[in-house]
Design an enzyme around this catalytic site. Sequence first.
Site: not given
Length: 250
Positions: A26, A37, A123, A131, A155, A221, A238
């Site tokens: 992330a 997060f 992920h 559905c 749906c 990181n 980064l």
Amino acid sequence: MNSNDKIKELAKMLEESKHCVVFSGAGVSTLSGIRDFRGKNGLYRQSGADTEKMFDIDIFFRDPSVYYSLAKDFVYNLEEKQPCVVHNVLARLETRGIVKAVITQNIDLLHQKAGSKKVIEVHGSPSIHYCPKCGYKMNFDEAAKIVRSGNLPRCPHCTTVLKPQITFFGESLPVDALREAEKEASSADLLLVLGSSLVVYPAAALPDLTARAGGRVVIVNDQPTRIDSYACMRFDDLGYVFDALEEIFP
């Protein structure tokens, strides 16, 4: 070794690698204006406990409106987000034959938007909503339009609320994607770990496969990770690293 020398050494490692693979988290997407997060300003740190309900599978099946209300501004405004320098440089390196695959924990589709072709989404992905009862599928753009209007995507056959193909907490990772990611990590002679805290398993164990197979691991990181001790090179910023690489690989 100063920062410029480290960047030059990284560029040399990239050029000399036979099978370079990227593992992105992330932190990469924060440069595109998407909050992570667990970072310094992460959703789980500042938005209160309700944020953790967003990707809870039990809560989703009890009340899917919880997910859609919390994710409305986080997931369903992705058309406003643009790839950052990291996404763009990685796509360019793939075109040059240097990067062979991008394994990502992210669900924002920005690697694909930048032009990366081989993206393994461990992920899951919001690109498809399905559905849970009958399997009907809806694409992201259609689902996002409904969510942004304040409604739940349903749906058309059985009216069940659709679920995105994102892996929620309590669900197993997509088997095919995880198997492919493990194969790529094991084959990598160079693995770039970008913007991941490496705390969410089993995906966080992928760098271990590279190290065990004799490949080198580079970490970029802004927080320490559990594998810093065996990384051959580490950077904190980064943006700095990829701004420099963009000049080296124009």
